[in-house]
Each structure stands twice: as C-alpha cells, then as structure tokens.
Design an enzyme around this catalytic site. Structure first.
Site, PDB file in Angstrom:
ATOM      1  N   HIS A 506       0.660  -1.312  -0.084  1.00  0.00           N
ATOM      2  CA  HIS A 506      -0.139  -0.445   0.071  1.00  0.00           C
ATOM      3  C   HIS A 506       0.908   1.139  -0.350  1.00  0.00           C
ATOM      4  O   HIS A 506       0.335   2.401   0.441  1.00  0.00           O
ATOM      5  CB  HIS A 506      -0.601   0.303   1.224  1.00  0.00           C
ATOM      6  CG  HIS A 506      -2.135  -1.346   1.489  1.00  0.00           C
ATOM      7  ND1 HIS A 506      -2.790  -1.124   2.476  1.00  0.00           N
ATOM      8  CD2 HIS A 506      -2.759  -1.586   0.369  1.00  0.00           C
ATOM      9  CE1 HIS A 506      -3.408  -2.101   1.965  1.00  0.00           C
ATOM     10  NE2 HIS A 506      -3.599  -2.835   0.755  1.00  0.00           N
ATOM     11  N   TYR A 507       2.082   1.159   0.070  1.00  0.00           N
ATOM     12  CA  TYR A 507       2.876   2.476  -0.913  1.00  0.00           C
ATOM     13  C   TYR A 507       2.245   3.283  -2.038  1.00  0.00           C
ATOM     14  O   TYR A 507       1.489   3.716  -2.500  1.00  0.00           O
ATOM     15  CB  TYR A 507       4.630   1.919  -1.149  1.00  0.00           C
ATOM     16  CG  TYR A 507       4.457   1.020  -2.167  1.00  0.00           C
ATOM     17  CD1 TYR A 507       4.197   2.173  -3.494  1.00  0.00           C
ATOM     18  CD2 TYR A 507       4.617  -0.148  -2.267  1.00  0.00           C
ATOM     19  CE1 TYR A 507       4.050   1.230  -4.986  1.00  0.00           C
ATOM     20  CE2 TYR A 507       4.714  -0.672  -3.654  1.00  0.00           C
ATOM     21  CZ  TYR A 507       4.505  -0.193  -4.482  1.00  0.00           C
ATOM     22  OH  TYR A 507       4.520  -1.051  -5.394  1.00  0.00           O
TER      23      TYR A 507
END
Length: 589
Positions: A506-507
C-alpha cells in the site's frame, strides 16, 4: 442448454454485464437469473461469463473466440507507429490509469502507455488458485530491508493483489477536498463493473466472531464504508474465483477514441522550454519490446495534457528522469537538462507497515481472500485469511494454515525515493522508515494485542491447536524479511513489530498534493502535466487503497472533461487517421 453465438458481443454484453453481474451481487445464484421473462441457470451464467472472458482476450486462441474482441484497442507497442498525436497521453495503465483513460475517451482521444503486458494474454492467470506470472510484477527491496514488488501489467496492482475492496472514510474525502456526491458516483461506477460481496465461510466466520469477542465493535455487516468496528468488505473476485481488475474498466472506453499500447516503456516526458516561460509538457518518448523508440505528442489544443499514472514508484521516478525533481540529485546522476528544480518530488513516501501471525489449524481452512476487517479506534486494522489467499472454489484445495495480521493506519512515518541511476528499468532507491515515529509503533503493539485476543477467543478456538500458545505462534513468524532479528522479539511486541515488519503493498506518496501537485493534480510550475495516482496521497485511504485509486481515476477524468468542455476545447469530432509511420487524431468538424 440454449445455443448461444459466443462471438456476438451484444448477446454477451446483454446477458452478462447488464443482467447477470447485478444478479450475482444480489446472491441469486441458486434461484436462476432473470432476463426479462426468461430465467437462466447458474451453469449457463458461468458459460456466458467464460464466453465474455474469451471474447475480451484478443490473444486467446480458440475456435469460439472472435477475431476482434471488445478490447481490440489493446495492442503490443511493437505495432505502434513511430509518431502519434492525441488529446491526452496517460503514462501507466494501472489501477488509476485504466479508469482515467476509459473516462477521458468518452470525449477525447487518449493514448495509454503501459510498461507491462496484458492480463488478457493469460485469461486464467488472474484467477484465484493460479500462480500469477512473475512478469506481472517487478520485485524490489526497500532500503529498510523489506521485500516488496511493483505491478507491471495492464490493470496494475488490481491484477496481483488480495482483492479486498473498501472505500475511504468520509473524513479522508473531506481532507482531500473532493466533492462527496461526485466521489460517491465514481465509486459506484467502479463497483458496478468489478466488485462483489464475498462468501464468509468457516474460518472467516470464526475470525469475524473472534474480532467481536476481542471488542472490535460494533458489527457493521457487509459494507464498502470505512467505519470503526468489524465489517465484511467487498472483493474483486466473483463467486467463480475470477478476478475483475481495473483493466476491465476499459470495457467502458470508447474504442474509437483510445489506443492502449502494452510493453511500452516511457523513457522521458518531453517539455517545451522557451525563455522565462513555464515549461510545458508536449509529449513522450517510449520504447517497445524490440528496442524501437516511438514518439507521441499532444495534439494542438491548450487543454490537452500528459498525465502520469505510473504509481507511487513510477511517477516520481519518471519525473526525475525527465528533469523534474531535486536539482542537485538530478545533476549528480547526469540527468540531461534539469527542466525544473522541484525538491519535493520523491519525498513523503509511505507504506502501511504490516505484521502477521501464522496459525496452524487442526481443521481444514477454506482458501479465502481477506473479506473481514476489524477497524480499531486506535488506528490499527486487523485482517485474516488463509495462508494462500483465494476464495473457496472446487479447483482450489483447502489449506491448513491461516494468518491474522495487523496493519497501521496512515502511517505517520515517512521516507523518500532517490535515483539509483538513469535507467528507467531499474528500481530507484526507496526508504519507507517503517515505525520511525512512535505513534506508528504504538498502533502496531496495540494491534498485535488484538490479534492475540482473537487467537485466544472462544469463537476462534477450533481453528487453533489447544496446546499452542501465542508465544509459540509468534516464534513461527520469525524471520520473514531482510532486517536483523532478535531473540527477544517473541517476548517483546515492540521488538516483534520492528523485526517482522512487512508490506501489504500500500505504498504511496512521492508526488503529494500540496507539495508536488495542486488540488487539481497539476504539477506545480509546469503546464499540461498532471499526476493522478496513489503517489499523490498524503496517507493511505481506508484499510485498502485500490477502491479509492480507481475512484480517483474516474473522478478526475470527469473533472478534466468538464474543464475542457467549459473551455470550449472539445466541440470537434475526432477520428483516427493511421498511416504507415504515424497516427494522429484529426478534426472532421
């Protein structure tokens, strides 16, 4: 079974997209599915659905397949002309890019350049229980010592992720200064095409009840909304186990106004720089799989734009390689022509840290993707699934291991992205600084305490060996990354957080709103250039970002078309003109 002409798109579209999907979402699997005064069985539905998948895969060779599918506008970049002109050039056919391009094509000519291949070349590769081709992602390790990967396929992360679908909270939408009604409509546009209610079976049901027993209340049932408590979220896997990715949103595109080239690696954004005027993006240079370079430029219209949708790694990386970024860093790496000294490009990188506990089970665990999440009041999200995530279908055997994880909201800790070299194919250096801020670490510890309570709950007891303690389970989770490990980690939750941190992919950040782009996602200091993807986020939306990234593509696509219409820039009828070496969209007013 009725005779159906498989290659008739009207039949497939009418039966599947207008009738069957909505019936599937309502759970009418065993009742038959109505179409006017006709009812078909679930078995016929599956045949029609598979027919649609076949029809949508131009590379799928079958006597039942049509020579030209719905997605005939998806082509390998080796078939691209050496020169082309379009109203919009979208760099990246990923989670945001597909929604954005499909929307823009409603009233403008659009070129999409995707560095990866097409998922439709391997129609079953995205289905649960199958091994995703390695070419669909690019591995990298952050400087924190955590293995990670970047999507490299049309549809982006939605082709390779766990499939959990949930919206951002109302507070997030308000902070982003998005218009609520238009956001709601954009979410619904995505959900109509891609999202289903999951089936919550044995292990998942026990996990759900365990969360409630551990005090993650109230129970909110099935909902896309982000609200505190325990809830069932959506999934992009349908009940047959087939994945519906962002690439499927291209079904809504105007096929006469869009071209999607896969295996097209953009090397540079082109800028016009004249005197003291602001730089203006006017095109791109990209390379196909044979090593041939191509040039695409914007057609003559002041409203036309280049739009970066290459993701949280790709967008800031390509900006830097194109001469937009911290001047000293660009010059140190020999970037030819610094277009704009933009010190915030690559800054504010974040990744939601995750720590998991593996739970061997005395009972068979149905293989299921994450469908339940506990949203705590203190900012940790608790999810669980079988070790090899995927829904229960006949072709997938059950597993004997489950896992429960906690991941930190936000996060507060921030890192940065730096050039490794000037090769666009090489990953840049990325540092996320997991748990650098005490607030994130505190959330992790509290989240793990909830995980342990769930494991020890009466509701979950039959899926845990009776003599196995939480301490034993913590030991089985070491080591799982490239970071140093400590013997005290199994006795100290703070150390466990540090030692076993992993990514849930989920960067985000690197081109953040207010720092690199304005509230309309236009790059500060440059004309005709926007960034529309997760790299613009200040923090991750909700428990899982894919819903909001797709929504953003749709939302901003409509905003851009509205701006163009208000300016009077789309009152012309465009059609494609192709020549041997170039292609352009010409006006036939």
């Amino acid at each position: 079974m009725p005779h159906i002409r498989i290659c008739d798109p009207k039949v497939i579209k009418g039966f599947i997209h207008e009738k069957k999907i909505s019936a599937a979402k309502e759970g009418n699997w065993n009742k038959g599915i109505g179409t006017g005064n006709k009812v078909i069985s679930f078995e016929v539905f599956v045949v029609l659905q598979k027919a649609l998948h076949t029809h949508n895969h131009p590379q799928f060779h079958s006597p039942l397949a049509c020579s030209q599918g719905f997605y005939g506008f998806i082509k390998d970049a080796t078939k691209a002309p050496t020169y082309a002109r379009f109203d919009y050039i979208v760099i990246g056919g990923g989670t945001s890019g597909c929604a954005l391009a499909a929307t823009l094509s409603e009233n403008a000519s659009v070129l999409v350049l995707e560095r990866g291949g097409s998922p439709y070349e391997n129609p079953t590769g995205t289905d649960l229980g199958n091994i995703t081709p390695s070419s669909w992602s690019q591995p990298f390790a952050s400087e924190d010592g955590v293995d990670n990967r970047r999507p490299r396929v049309l549809g982006g992360g939605t082709v390779i992720n766990g499939g959990f679908y949930t919206r951002a909270g109302d507070g997030y939408v308000a902070e982003a200064k998005w218009e609520m009604e238009e956001v709601e409509a954009a979410y619904e546009w995505v959900e109509k095409k891609l999202v289903f209610e999951p089936r919550v079976l044995g292990w998942q049901s026990a996990f759900t009840n365990g969360l409630l027993e551990a005090g993650v209340l109230p129970y909110n049932g099935f909902t896309y909304d982000h609200i505190n408590g325990t809830k069932i979220g959506g999934t992009i896997f349908d009940p047959t186990g087939h994945r519906h990715s962002a690439a499927d949103l291209l079904y809504n595109a105007n096929p006469d106004m869009i071209v999607v080239y896969v295996n097209a690696t953009v090397h540079k954004i082109l800028f016009t720089t004249e005197g003291d005027q602001r730089p203006k993006a006017h095109g791109v240079i990209y390379q196909d799989a044979d090593g041939v370079f191509h040039k695409a430029e914007l057609a003559e219209n002041v409203m036309n734009e280049v739009i970066l949708s290459a993701g949280a790694i790709g967008s800031p990386h390509l900006l830097m390689l194109s001469g937009v970024g911290p001047k000293a860093e660009l010059e140190a790496h020999g970037v030819n022509l610094v277009v704009l000294d933009h010190p915030m490009v690559g800054k504010g990188m974040g990744d939601n840290p995750m720590n998991k506990v593996i739970i061997p089970s005395p009972l068979l665990v149905e293989v299921a993707p994450p469908s339940t999440v506990g949203i705590t009041e203190f900012g940790s999200f608790i999810e669980g699934s079988a070790l090899d995530a995927g829904p229960t279908v006949q072709s997938i055997p059950p597993s004997n291991d489950g896992l429960i994880l906690q991941k930190v909201d936000g996060p507060v800790s921030r890192g940065y992205l730096e050039l490794r070299n000037t090769n666009v194919d090489d990953n840049p250096y990325v540092t996320f600084n997991y748990y650098q801020e005490p607030e994130d670490l505190e959330k992790c510890v509290k989240g793990l305490e909830i995980v342990i309570e769930v494991i020890n709950s009466e509701a979950f007891s039959k899926y845990k060996y009776p003599n196995v303690t939480a301490l034993d389970l913590l030991m089985t989770s070491l080591p799982i990354n490239l970071r140093p490990s400590h013997e005290t980690a199994m006795l100290n939750l703070t150390q466990f957080c540090f030692d076993t941190v992993r990514t849930v992919y989920h960067y985000h950040g690197g081109c953040q709103v207010g720092r690199v782009v304005d509230k309309n996602y236009k790059v500060f200091g440059i004309n005709a250039l926007r960034v529309i993807d997760g790299s613009t986020f200040l923090k991750s939306p909700g428990t899982n970002p894919q819903a909001t990234v797709m929504m953003l593509g749709r939302y901003m696509g409509q905003k851009i078309l509205q701006e163009k219409a208000a300016f009077g820039g789309n009152n012309e009828d465009y059609s494609i003109i192709e020549e041997e070496t170039n292609i352009c969209f010409a006006s036939s007013k």
